[in-house]
Write a protein that holds these residues in place. Structure first.
Motif, PDB file in Angstrom:
ATOM      1  N   ILE A 518      91.730  36.160  44.302  1.00 38.97           N
ATOM      2  CA  ILE A 518      90.883  35.891  45.467  1.00 38.97           C
ATOM      3  C   ILE A 518      89.493  36.480  45.268  1.00 38.97           C
ATOM      4  O   ILE A 518      88.473  35.833  45.567  1.00 38.97           O
ATOM      5  CB  ILE A 518      91.544  36.444  46.743  1.00 38.97           C
ATOM      6  CG1 ILE A 518      92.808  35.629  47.077  1.00 38.97           C
ATOM      7  CG2 ILE A 518      90.573  36.412  47.919  1.00 38.97           C
ATOM      8  CD1 ILE A 518      93.612  36.187  48.230  1.00 38.97           C
ATOM      9  N   GLY A 521      87.632  34.404  42.846  1.00 44.90           N
ATOM     10  CA  GLY A 521      87.230  33.161  43.507  1.00 44.90           C
ATOM     11  C   GLY A 521      86.008  33.343  44.383  1.00 44.90           C
ATOM     12  O   GLY A 521      85.109  32.490  44.405  1.00 44.90           O
ATOM     13  N   TYR A 536      82.499  28.350  52.235  1.00 49.36           N
ATOM     14  CA  TYR A 536      83.517  28.883  51.327  1.00 49.36           C
ATOM     15  C   TYR A 536      84.907  28.678  51.908  1.00 49.36           C
ATOM     16  O   TYR A 536      85.143  28.888  53.096  1.00 49.36           O
ATOM     17  CB  TYR A 536      83.238  30.373  51.124  1.00 49.36           C
ATOM     18  CG  TYR A 536      84.350  31.196  50.517  1.00 49.36           C
ATOM     19  CD1 TYR A 536      84.706  31.050  49.182  1.00 49.36           C
ATOM     20  CD2 TYR A 536      85.023  32.145  51.284  1.00 49.36           C
ATOM     21  CE1 TYR A 536      85.714  31.841  48.619  1.00 49.36           C
ATOM     22  CE2 TYR A 536      86.014  32.942  50.736  1.00 49.36           C
ATOM     23  CZ  TYR A 536      86.372  32.779  49.404  1.00 49.36           C
ATOM     24  OH  TYR A 536      87.347  33.560  48.853  1.00 49.36           O
ATOM     25  N   SER A 538      89.020  29.562  50.565  1.00 44.20           N
ATOM     26  CA  SER A 538      89.913  30.129  49.569  1.00 44.20           C
ATOM     27  C   SER A 538      91.315  29.598  49.803  1.00 44.20           C
ATOM     28  O   SER A 538      91.817  29.614  50.941  1.00 44.20           O
ATOM     29  CB  SER A 538      89.903  31.656  49.680  1.00 44.20           C
ATOM     30  OG  SER A 538      90.807  32.235  48.764  1.00 44.20           O
ATOM     31  N   TYR A 566      94.705  34.243  52.509  1.00 48.84           N
ATOM     32  CA  TYR A 566      93.821  33.833  51.412  1.00 48.84           C
ATOM     33  C   TYR A 566      92.345  34.117  51.669  1.00 48.84           C
ATOM     34  O   TYR A 566      91.584  34.286  50.717  1.00 48.84           O
ATOM     35  CB  TYR A 566      93.982  32.334  51.134  1.00 48.84           C
ATOM     36  CG  TYR A 566      95.389  31.902  50.806  1.00 48.84           C
ATOM     37  CD1 TYR A 566      96.251  32.714  50.072  1.00 48.84           C
ATOM     38  CD2 TYR A 566      95.876  30.663  51.226  1.00 48.84           C
ATOM     39  CE1 TYR A 566      97.547  32.317  49.779  1.00 48.84           C
ATOM     40  CE2 TYR A 566      97.163  30.250  50.932  1.00 48.84           C
ATOM     41  CZ  TYR A 566      97.995  31.084  50.216  1.00 48.84           C
ATOM     42  OH  TYR A 566      99.278  30.687  49.929  1.00 48.84           O
ATOM     43  N   GLN A 567      91.918  34.147  52.915  1.00 50.46           N
ATOM     44  CA  GLN A 567      90.505  34.422  53.155  1.00 50.46           C
ATOM     45  C   GLN A 567      90.244  35.927  53.051  1.00 50.46           C
ATOM     46  O   GLN A 567      90.820  36.717  53.811  1.00 50.46           O
ATOM     47  CB  GLN A 567      90.057  33.930  54.527  1.00 50.46           C
ATOM     48  CG  GLN A 567      88.546  34.054  54.716  1.00 50.46           C
ATOM     49  CD  GLN A 567      88.103  33.794  56.142  1.00 50.46           C
ATOM     50  OE1 GLN A 567      88.193  34.676  56.998  1.00 50.46           O
ATOM     51  NE2 GLN A 567      87.612  32.589  56.403  1.00 50.46           N
TER      52      GLN A 567
END
Length: 703
Positions: A518, A521, A536, A538, A566-567
């Motif tokens: 993450i 990314g 954005y 993720s 995920y964020q």
């Protein structure tokens, strides 16, 4: 004319995070968390998502929440479903109101066409098996959905509702039935609601065409029944032209729960009855599609075969038809189906963009739908899937009536794309949206010959699905200049950083692996971030989106809301400012473009690339292996921010497992920086940093 857009139909909240906008992709199916105390209920998860993104591709499934955000719904303007859904239902009702032939909204083959279809989607079963849209059993004055097998009583009646006209029934029963045809009558009662009618501007402007058809009566028809291998096949001598009507029986609307019927879908109906009791196992229509080994035969339609122009090629007309290469009995049977190139479980017809009146109604549908859902705009999926050979591989026939060209070629696909661009421009005009989007993933629109400039220029926003991955390598970065060309057009982009090919895919139970993917990314995204223009997102390694909980395949813990997992919200909350030019004394990274046998290069600080205007990315090398080439095999790419710095170490090749295991590389920094950790805290101030293979980091300037 309806005005859509943030600040027009609803106020916009300030950007959630200081250095970039953020977004969700297709949220929905919220669940109560199982293994986190931060959120308790599914509604908590939904509210958290509403507060932690600026842009939504999809819908929050709540018009009031949608209106508080920039919400770009889903559209697929180049197709309508074979089994009618809300759009085709609404459009069929609106076309009836406007006195426009709804069938003109589809493209049709002019001759019998054999399409390669190595594997057919199960969604085509609706047509291959001749399934009715709905079936109603009338017994003792009560209406019920027919469930098979049925024990039919002499006083029972069975209503078959079809989304298309037909002439042959296949029935598994002990005794063949008597048949009555539903005959529509025209009257001045609208099948669509007042709210819908307000959205259909072309209908409002022509009140003389405000007529709709309801079922007036049943008329007996003769059926020639033949018994074949356990079922009855009945050829019906229907009255033609057989016009569509609304799904009503004796003046009562049929409340089936089907969204298509509730939207006013125009249907064709027959009533079946038996003089004696019998067992009924199934009822269907004779299919016109023929599935062959690895191929699908679609009959062609030629109006010259329909001598009396009643919309049906009768047996006598068929035997003497002028065009022997067109065998469709009804025009709808010739609709284009991208046979072997649909999503699993789907069935699509290709839309005709060449009819101005229907284009206007089609655009009105989006205006109505977006207003109902509280949407700011919509994104069109699969815009590279039109009429080319990625959708139609023609083994025989393939001539399209409306375009007078054979499907499967690049020229017809390009022409269709230009028609589609004109239609999308009409949608923008009617809705006044500035948020019309397209999903193109990593497709370079300056390279793709099937995508004309008109289609590129009509779009405002781009969804770059799975654009960035942890082990993407340098070669992909070198050729990703097109994102900055889109930005120079003042377009916006959602740039997705997924974990495909990352460490978390090899060690899925290791929390550190997920957090490093993450973090990498986010660092990669910050290489592309342009304030007010990029967003954005993720995500994990799959293409299955939503707001449900994680499982053992996509997180190290089960039961955690995916977007929450995920964020990297805490990292995003750290203000690193805006991108600025590289510091003096550092070599600039080059972009590379290889197209049509030629190679072009330019510095990422440039504003032009091979005649195309670009926004400078200002990438520079913090480290590189050798200076003999503009494109080293190994290096650390950096981008300076006014209050931070982002880095990515990679080799040229993508997804090299051994490179992830290489020794850490120590590199010097252009000043004092603190590492932004996964939990949002800052490390100690340093002037150097160690990076492993395919690792990205986000740094904050030390005070």
């Amino acid at each position: 004319m309806m005005a859509l857009g943030c600040g027009l139909i609803a106020p916009c909240n300030a950007q959630v995070y200081p250095s970039t906008g953020t977004a969700w992709v297709l949220p929905g199916h919220w669940e109560a968390p199982l293994t986190t105390a931060a959120l308790d209920t599914a509604e908590d998860v939904k509210q958290w998502e509403a507060q932690h993104a600026d842009l939504v591709f999809g819908s929050m499934r709540d018009p009031s929440i949608n209106r508080q955000m920039i919400t770009i719904g889903y559209m697929y303007s180049q197709k309508l479903d074979c089994k009618p859904s809300k759009p085709s239902a609404w459009l069929s009702a609106a076309a009836k109101e406007a006195g426009v032939e709804f069938e003109d909204l589809y493209l049709h083959f002019a001759n019998d066409t054999l399409l390669a279809a190595p594997k057919l989607s199960q969604g085509v079963d609706y047509l291959l098996q001749g399934q009715p849209l709905h079936q109603i059993l009338l017994r003792d004055g009560n209406y019920a959905t027919a469930r098979y097998p049925l024990m039919i009583q002499p006083d029972d009646e069975l209503i078959l509702i079809s989304s298309y006209p037909f002439d042959t029934l296949n029935i598994q029963a002990g005794v063949a039935p008597q048949v009555m045809q539903g005959i529509p009558a025209y009257r001045f009662s609208s099948p669509i609601t007042e709210t819908q009618a307000n959205a259909v501007t072309s209908v409002k402007q022509n009140s003389g065409l405000k007529r709709s058809s309801g079922l007036a009566r049943w008329q007996s028809v003769h059926a020639d029944w033949q018994q074949q291998q356990g079922y009855w096949q009945g050829k019906l001598e229907l009255n033609h032209p057989w016009r569509s009507s609304h799904a009503s029986i004796d003046g009562r609307a049929i409340n089936t729960g089907l969204a298509s019927l509730q939207q006013g879908l125009q249907v064709w109906m027959v009533k079946l009855s038996w003089k004696v009791a019998t067992k009924l196992d199934s009822v269907g229509f004779q299919p016109w599609l023929k599935q062959q080994q690895g191929a699908l035969m679609i009959p062609g339609w030629d109006s010259a075969n329909d001598i009396n122009q009643d919309g049906y090629v009768s047996d006598s007309e068929f035997s003497t038809r002028k065009n022997q290469t067109a065998s469709a009995r009804f025009r709808h049977q010739a609709r284009l189906i991208p046979a072997g190139h649909m999503w699993p479980g789907t069935c699509w017809y290709r839309v005709n963009f060449g009819n101005p009146k229907l284009n206007a109604l089609h655009a009105d549908w989006y205006a109505y739908d977006w207003q109902q859902q509280g949407l700011t705009g919509a994104y069109n999926d699969d815009m590279a899937k039109l009429l080319g050979n990625n959708q139609f591989v023609v083994n025989q026939g393939g001539l399209i009536s409306e375009l007078n060209t054979v499907a499967g070629g690049s020229e017809i696909s390009r022409h269709y794309a230009e028609q589609m661009a004109a239609f999308l421009a009409l949608v923008k005009q009617k809705t006044q949206t500035r948020w019309l989007a397209a999903n193109i993933s990593e497709l370079n629109l300056w390279h793709y010959q099937g995508w004309p400039a008109s289609l590129r220029h009509v779009m405002d926003v781009w969804l770059r699905e799975h654009y960035l991955t942890p082990a993407m390598g340098l070669n992909r970065l070198y050729r990703y200049w097109d994102n900055f060309a889109l930005a120079q057009q003042k377009d916006k982009s959602l740039i997705m950083a997924s974990m495909k090919g990352g460490r978390s895919q090899r060690v899925p139970l290791l929390p550190a692996a997920w957090h490093q993917d993450i973090t990498t990314g986010l660092a990669l995204y910050y290489l592309f971030n342009l304030p007010q223009q990029t967003y954005y997102h993720s995500w994990n390694s799959s293409f299955y989106y939503g707001s449900g909980n994680t499982d053992e395949a996509n997180w190290y813990r089960q039961g955690v809301p995916k977007n929450w997992a995920y964020q990297p919200s805490e990292m995003l909350a750290v203000d690193i400012g805006e991108p600025v030019p590289p510091p003096k004394g550092y070599r600039v990274v080059y972009w590379r473009d290889e197209f049509a046998g030629k190679t072009h290069t330019v510095k990422t600080t440039s504003s032009q690339f091979n005649g195309i205007a670009v926004t400078p990315a200002n990438w520079f090398w913090l480290y590189r292996s050798g200076w003999g080439s503009n494109f080293p095999r190994h290096g650390v790419i950096a981008r300076q921010y006014s209050q931070g710095l982002v880095l990515y170490r990679a080799m040229d090749e993508a997804n090299n497992v051994s490179f992830t295991q290489t020794d850490p590389l120590r590199v010097s920094l252009p000043g004092d920086y603190q590492r932004v950790l996964a939990d949002g805290t800052l490390g100690e101030a340093v002037r150097y940093i160690e990076l492993s293979g395919y690792e990205g980091v986000v740094l904050k300037k030390a005070e």
